[in-house]
Each structure stands twice: as C-alpha cells, then as structure tokens.
Design an enzyme around this catalytic site. Structure first.
Site, mmCIF file in Angstrom:
data_model
loop_
_atom_site.group_PDB
_atom_site.id
_atom_site.type_symbol
_atom_site.label_atom_id
_atom_site.label_comp_id
_atom_site.label_asym_id
_atom_site.label_seq_id
_atom_site.Cartn_x
_atom_site.Cartn_y
_atom_site.Cartn_z
ATOM 1 N N SER A 105 -101.700 -14.328 1.269
ATOM 2 C CA SER A 105 -103.099 -13.903 1.335
ATOM 3 C C SER A 105 -103.576 -13.294 0.025
ATOM 4 O O SER A 105 -104.630 -12.657 -0.021
ATOM 5 C CB SER A 105 -103.279 -12.874 2.469
ATOM 6 O OG SER A 105 -102.870 -13.429 3.699
ATOM 7 N N GLU B 135 -102.385 -15.157 14.940
ATOM 8 C CA GLU B 135 -101.967 -16.552 15.162
ATOM 9 C C GLU B 135 -101.237 -16.676 16.491
ATOM 10 O O GLU B 135 -101.491 -17.610 17.261
ATOM 11 C CB GLU B 135 -101.045 -17.009 14.023
ATOM 12 C CG GLU B 135 -100.450 -18.398 14.238
ATOM 13 C CD GLU B 135 -99.336 -18.712 13.264
ATOM 14 O OE1 GLU B 135 -98.354 -19.371 13.676
ATOM 15 O OE2 GLU B 135 -99.428 -18.312 12.074
ATOM 16 N N HIS C 31 -105.932 -18.485 11.253
ATOM 17 C CA HIS C 31 -105.001 -18.141 12.333
ATOM 18 C C HIS C 31 -105.317 -18.885 13.614
ATOM 19 O O HIS C 31 -104.495 -18.930 14.532
ATOM 20 C CB HIS C 31 -105.059 -16.627 12.617
ATOM 21 C CG HIS C 31 -104.731 -15.789 11.426
ATOM 22 N ND1 HIS C 31 -105.699 -15.174 10.651
ATOM 23 C CD2 HIS C 31 -103.551 -15.459 10.857
ATOM 24 C CE1 HIS C 31 -105.125 -14.499 9.670
ATOM 25 N NE2 HIS C 31 -103.818 -14.650 9.766
ATOM 26 N N CYS D 130 -94.117 -22.952 8.662
ATOM 27 C CA CYS D 130 -94.761 -23.648 7.555
ATOM 28 C C CYS D 130 -93.780 -23.775 6.388
ATOM 29 O O CYS D 130 -93.108 -22.810 6.024
ATOM 30 C CB CYS D 130 -96.009 -22.883 7.116
ATOM 31 S SG CYS D 130 -96.816 -23.592 5.661
ATOM 32 N N THR E 218 -95.976 -19.556 12.288
ATOM 33 C CA THR E 218 -95.759 -20.374 11.089
ATOM 34 C C THR E 218 -95.169 -19.589 9.924
ATOM 35 O O THR E 218 -94.564 -20.164 9.025
ATOM 36 C CB THR E 218 -97.072 -21.029 10.638
ATOM 37 O OG1 THR E 218 -98.051 -20.016 10.411
ATOM 38 C CG2 THR E 218 -97.577 -22.017 11.682
ATOM 39 N N CYS F 49 -101.400 -19.663 0.271
ATOM 40 C CA CYS F 49 -100.808 -20.858 0.858
ATOM 41 C C CYS F 49 -101.937 -21.850 1.109
ATOM 42 O O CYS F 49 -103.127 -21.542 0.937
ATOM 43 C CB CYS F 49 -100.080 -20.536 2.157
ATOM 44 S SG CYS F 49 -101.179 -20.064 3.519
ATOM 45 N N SER G 24 -100.278 -7.403 5.694
ATOM 46 C CA SER G 24 -99.878 -8.812 5.693
ATOM 47 C C SER G 24 -98.402 -8.924 6.058
ATOM 48 O O SER G 24 -97.525 -8.459 5.324
ATOM 49 C CB SER G 24 -100.115 -9.430 4.315
ATOM 50 O OG SER G 24 -99.519 -10.713 4.229
ATOM 51 N N HIS H 99 -105.261 -11.387 5.482
ATOM 52 C CA HIS H 99 -104.782 -10.000 5.434
ATOM 53 C C HIS H 99 -104.842 -9.478 4.002
ATOM 54 O O HIS H 99 -103.820 -9.188 3.377
ATOM 55 C CB HIS H 99 -103.351 -9.921 5.972
ATOM 56 C CG HIS H 99 -103.233 -10.336 7.403
ATOM 57 N ND1 HIS H 99 -103.977 -9.759 8.408
ATOM 58 C CD2 HIS H 99 -102.458 -11.290 7.996
ATOM 59 C CE1 HIS H 99 -103.667 -10.320 9.569
ATOM 60 N NE2 HIS H 99 -102.758 -11.262 9.343
#
Length: 708
Positions: A264, A127, A75, A193, A165, A13, A221, A42
């Site tokens: 990730s 995060e 994060h 997000c 997010t 991302c 993750s 992650h």
C-alpha cells in the site's frame, strides 16, 4: 561511504495500483461525488491525498449522497453492499483486485458443491470479511494467529478452503496440516497473491544482505507488518511511514541500509525516505536499484490503456458502465477479452463489463504448461467462450474458444481445400494425432508422408501443414493428410526442374538409392534420375555398389528427359572420353603388357588392360603346348603378361599372346674362325687335303725307318 539497497518488489502491488488508478480516473471523468466504503488502501497519506482530490472515505452507505459514485476498493465487497448501494441510488465502480475476485468465486463454488467454506486469514481484514459476505456468512474464518479458537471446532466432513491473498505461505501450510486430521475431504484453493509471496521472499533475502532494514508503509497495513516481522528475523528492522520517523541512532555504524515497502506504499513515499537518507547519512551514500515500484511487472505497464471498469446497477440489476455500455454475455458465444493480470495458475481478463473475470490455467489451454505466463501477457487481446453467466459467477474459457474457432477453421479449410497448420503430438494405432489450436485431429499412417514410414514416432514433434480430407462436425472427427501437401509441393518442384532440364546438361546430384539395375540420383528438389548400371563405368560392373554408395555426391550427364513420363536418364561414364579413342596411340604391336583375366571362353581368355579395354588371348596363344581348355592355363582374376599381336581400334580389338611373351629371342650363330693346320716340316707349301696320304705314308715310312 554507505549504500542503500532498495527492494525491487517494494511498493504498490497490482491490485492496489489498479484500484488507485480507477479511483483517480473516476474522479477526473465524472462530476458526481466519489465515495469509498472503507479506506481504499492501508496508507493514511494516500487516503488524505484522495480526500484533497474530492474522493471521500465513508464507513456507512448512509454517508453517501444519492446519485453519487460508490467505488468498491481492491479488498472487494459482498453482494449485500452492491444491493444496498442500488437502493441508495448510487452508481457502483468495482475496483476489486482480480485475485480477490477469484478468491470470492472459489468460495461460492465450494459452497455450491456442498463444502463447508473456510477462509484462512485475519477475521478483521476487509478482504476476509468480503469473502465471508460473498457466501452470505456461511463460512468459518480460520485465524492462523489463534489456532486454539478453531482447532477444537466441529467441522463438516467436506471442507473447502480459500485464504487471504496477503497471507504468508507458511501460515497457510500450518493451517492445512492442522485441518487434515479433522476432515474426510479437504479441498484447497491457494489464493495467496504471487506478488505477496515474491515481496516476502525478497525481503528475507534483502534483510540478510544489509546492516539495517527500513520497511515503509501504513502502521495498520497487515502485509507491511509481515515484512517487518520477516526482516527482524535477520537484521535490525524498523517500520516507518516517513523519513521523519527515522532515528539517526539506527544508522550509526551501519554501512548498508535496506529499504522496502508494503503493497500500500506509493513510490513517492519511498522516494521521500530515500531522499532523507541521502541528505542525513553522515559520510555520503550510494544507491543500488532505482526508486520504482519494481514489483509491478510489465503486465501492469501494459494495462494502463485498459478502460476503468465503472459500473452502475440499474433497477433491472443489469450493470452499465458510466461511459460505455457493457456487452451482454450469452452462454456459448465467443468474445474478445483483454488480459489484465497474469499469475502462474490463472489470469484475469476484462470484457468491457463491470468486473474482471478470472480464467484458471485448465481453461487456458489443453497443452501441458507449468504457468499461465507461458501463454499470455498483460495487454494481450484473446478470444474466450462464455461457459456460465450469473450474478454469483461468470465462467470463461480460452481453451473452449480456441477449440471452437479451430473447428470453424477446419470446416472452412475442408470446404475450400485450404491448408491448416498443426503439430504432430503422438503416435497412435493406425496413425498420428495432430494438435491444431488445441483441437486433436487424426493423421492416418498412409497419409503421413510420401512413402511408407516404418516408425511413426519419428514424426512426433513435427510442425507441418496438412489438408483436411474428412470433416464430420457431429462426430467431432477430422482426418488430415500431410502426403497431399508433400505431393503438391513435390509436383511444383518437379515442374520447375523439368522446365529447366535439357539433354546434354551436366548436373550435380546425390545418390539416393542403389538397385541391381542402377542408381537413383537426386539432381535437385527431390527429383530423381536413373543412372543405369551400364552407364556408370566404361567397363562392365556387376552392381552399382562396386563404384557408388548412397549419399555420395557425383556429377552426371543428362542423356534423356521425358517430362510426360517423368523419367530422366543419366550417365556417369560419358563424362570421360571413350577408352578406345586413343588405344592406337597407347598400344603397339610387340609391346609387352600386363592385365587381369576377366572372362574365359571356349576360344580363349579376355584380359582387362584398363577401364573399358579388354584384349583377347586366343587359345592357341595361351601356351607353347596344345591347350584343350583355357582354364587349364589361366584363371579369372589372374594377372598375366602378354605380347600385343595386333591392334584394331575401329573394331575395338586387341590380340594378345602369352606364348609369344614367354618365347626367348633366338641367339645369332657366332662366326667360326678356321683353324690353321699344324705346320709339318717339308709340307708348308702343300695343302693338307692333298698330302694326307703322303703324310700318312711318310709317317708310316718314317716309322718303318726308325724300326730299321
């Protein structure tokens, strides 16, 4: 032959891509050791690769040597981490994802406004922990996976909510629905997000199109595990970190294989899995889509030139970049910023300092738009105004900067009498509102056009140029004139037309207006000439509409030009020969003609023979009887036949006569033949006249003899 379909949104991302890039640049540009507090992403393989490059992952700041560089991962981290790093003597580079930074800012805003802060997400996710630390622990983590832990809690009347997010949208909706009955006031910031939403939506669609789905990413993750969960609802789905984990039995009988990856997962890792499939799938395989980080929009590509935001905090708490000085922000100043991320509801910008700042859609423009993507793109350089400066929050506004710059532009335009461009947006009492770079100015109705505008709404939406005719900065009052601009442009066109115009020229034009005394004709550029009613036709007409109509294109002769008075006289009839010029050839004495009675006078009637040619029938020639008044014999509009008595072209006179046309021609007397007298025996040689008495006497004698 099988087929692989790779998700276009698969892989890094924006936040992860940005954090990894900053980390690598930090390692390349500095000799000091680089530390990351917690795994950067992650993905064990990426972390191991960073370790080989000299980037060390630590779990405690005590593991970092003073003088080194501490990189804050995407994060984010709480203010306590920054303070502890400063005490440790570390220089800090903040690689917090702009959308995570926004989430932190919203949490602080809610706290200041008296809301109980709720963070929806996994309480163990770094995060979420960072957001909680940002409000100094004054927040409640709402875990969607364990509703029983928070549904029975006692909340304050005012609740303010932010969310992780990477949280699925449906989980946020479920939490909001459960909280609504528990709060008198609930303020929600949807900080999910957009890249996460797009990737999850794409995964659901992809899973429905394939026979088996492989999801690549670290086993720890959360966003990757969510993709696995979504895919499993539609098709057999497997979570792997490399091609070595693929069980060939998963692919038996499968014709279409789907491949996607978590946020990730780097491109190289996706490529490895795809390569394994191509070499080990029996029967060969074709590809659909390329192995790229498809979700990385063009915004990410453009941000590559942006400088890494590597900061250190000095003893005076003012951060400095490692390789350049941070600009000192002052409230009210206008600065230039680079757009580094764009979402529907906000953007993130960098002003050369340690952090990226988010600007909500409401502070981007005063116009109504659905998404920030309509306004800016990543890589754009924009002007922003500093509204607030502080350690907790710095607020910027593009809208305010645009307004201030617009005021300065208008002031300068007013002083220098220069034009400004704007868009008419609304009709109001007495005039119109015009938007100039987001600033609303007033356009009086009397200055909207060259002439009177009966319906001002017809001008709404028009983009035009204006002159500023009144400017008052203190009252925030700006008055515009479009009329002055149009008049100036019209004057320039008129000057050009008059310079080229000359008497005797033939011009094409368009009839713009009809009046009782004539027609106005546009002969170019809006310059009008007058075609008098007497110059329209050789014959007399009562009104121009008898021959012309508005909008009609005609050819006219320029008969007079007066540049000073700006008057142009035109003629239509003079483009054709005068009708009397050939009358002597067309009409001869004695001809019988036909025409329409057009006028009656005391001495006779005028008859129109053709355009511009009338003949006179004297009262004495109207009938073969005595006539007291012409109207006793003929009426206006009546068609009559008459005989031409005389033709005088020089005097423009033709004499006619109905009486003469009606007279029958006299017949000639036939020659009479004398009849021969009957032949009487004995008188053949005597004329009848000399022997009449004898004839009678003889007749009588014979009669007498007979009696005897």
């Amino acid at each position: 032959m099988g087929k692989i379909i790779i998700g276009e949104k698969a892989g890094f991302c924006f936040g992860v891509e940005r954090a990894l890039r900053i980390t690598q640049e930090s390692r390349e540009q500095n000799q000091q050791p680089v530390y990351i507090l917690g795994a950067l992403i992650h993905n064990p393989r990426v972390i191991a690769d960073l370790e080989r490059q000299g980037v060390k992952t630590i779990s405690d700041l005590k593991e970092a040597e003073p003088g080194g560089i501490l990189l804050i991962r995407s994060h984010g981290a709480g203010p306590q981490v920054f303070a502890a790093a400063r005490e440790r003597g570390l220089k800090v580079i903040d690689a917090t994802c702009p959308f995570v930074r926004q989430e932190q800012n919203y949490a602080q805003e809610l706290q200041r406004d008296g809301y109980q802060v709720l963070v929806v997400g996994d309480p163990d996710h770094p995060e979420v922990k960072a957001v909680v630390d940002t409000v100094e622990g004054d927040a409640v983590v709402v875990n969607p996976a364990q509703p029983d832990q928070w549904r029975t809690k006692s909340f304050k009347p005012k609740l303010g909510l932010v969310c992780q997010t990477t949280l699925p949208q449906e989980k946020l909706a479920a939490v909001v629905e459960a909280l609504l009955p528990l709060a008198k006031e609930l303020k929600i910031f949807n900080t999910i997000c957009h890249a996460t939403r797009e990737r999850q939506t794409e995964t659901a669609k992809l899973a429905q199109e394939v026979d088996v789905l492989l999801v690549i990413g670290g086993k720890n993750s959360a966003n990757t595990r969510k993709l696995v969960e979504i895919g499993a609802a539609y098709t057999p789905t497997y979570h792997i970190e490399s091609g070595e984990e693929i069980n060939p039995q998963w692919l038996e009988g499968k014709k279409i294989i789907g491949v996607t990856a978590g946020a990730s997962t780097p491109q190289s890792q996706i490529s490895e899995v795809v390569d394994w499939l191509q070499h080990n799938y029996t029967g060969g395989i074709t590809m659909e889509n390329q192995v790229t980080n498809g979700h990385l929009t063009e915004e990410v590509d453009k941000v590559e030139n942006a400088e890494a935001t590597m900061d250190s905090e000095a003893m005076d708490s003012e951060a400095l970049l490692l390789n350049q000085e941070i600009p000192r922000l002052e409230v009210g100043e206008i600065i230039e910023a680079t757009v580094v991320a764009v979402d529907d509801g906000e953007i993130a910008v960098n002003v050369g300092g340690k952090s990226d700042y988010t600007i909500p859609l409401a502070e981007l423009t005063s116009e109504k738009v659905e998404s920030a993507r309509e306004l800016v793109r990543v890589g754009d350089r924009i002007k922003v105004m500093v509204l607030q400066v502080g350690e907790e929050k710095t607020r910027l506004s593009k809208k305010k900067a645009d307004e201030e710059l617009a005021w300065l532009q208008l002031k300068d335009a007013f002083q220098k009498h220069q034009r400004v461009s704007g868009k008419i947006i609304q009709a109001v009492k007495g005039g119109l509102q015009v938007s100039i770079n987001g600033l609303i100015a007033f356009l009086p109705a009397s200055h909207a056009d060259l002439g009177y505008v009966s319906n001002l709404s017809t001008l709404v939406g028009l983009e035009a140029e204006f002159y500023v005719i009144d400017f008052d900065a203190q009252r925030h009052r700006v008055v515009l004139s479009r009329k002055e601009v149009l008049a100036e442009e019209q004057a320039a066109v008129e000057a050009k037309v008059f310079a080229e115009l000359a008497e005797g020229q033939t011009r094409k034009g368009v009839v713009t207006r009809l009046t009782p005394f004539g027609a106005f004709v546009d002969i170019g550029g809006g310059v009008e000439g007058l075609l008098h009613v007497s110059e329209i036709a050789w014959e007399r007409i009562s009104h121009p509409s008898a021959r012309l109509k508005e909008g009609e294109e005609i050819e006219v002769l320029v008969t007079k030009v007066d540049p000073e008075a700006k008057r142009i006289s035109l003629s239509l009839k003079q483009l054709s020969p005068h009708p009397w010029s050939k009358i002597g050839e067309k009409y001869k004495v004695g001809d019988i003609v036909e025409g329409k009675v057009v006028r009656l006078t005391s001495f006779g009637a005028f008859v129109n023979l053709e355009e511009g040619v009338d003949g006179l029938i004297h009262i004495s020639q109207l009938s073969d009887r005595r006539v007291e008044k012409p109207e006793d014999v003929v009426q206006v509009g009546q068609t009559v036949r008459a005989k031409v008595l005389k033709v005088e072209p020089e005097e423009k006179r033709i004499g006619l006569s109905i009486r003469a046309a009606q007279e029958k021609p006299k017949k000639e007397e036939p020659v009479r033949e004398e009849k021969q007298a009957p032949v009487i025996p004995g008188l053949e040689d005597k004329p009848l006249s000399s022997n009449l008495g004898d004839l009678l006497a003889e007749k009588m004698g014979l009669d007498q003899n007979d009696r005897n």
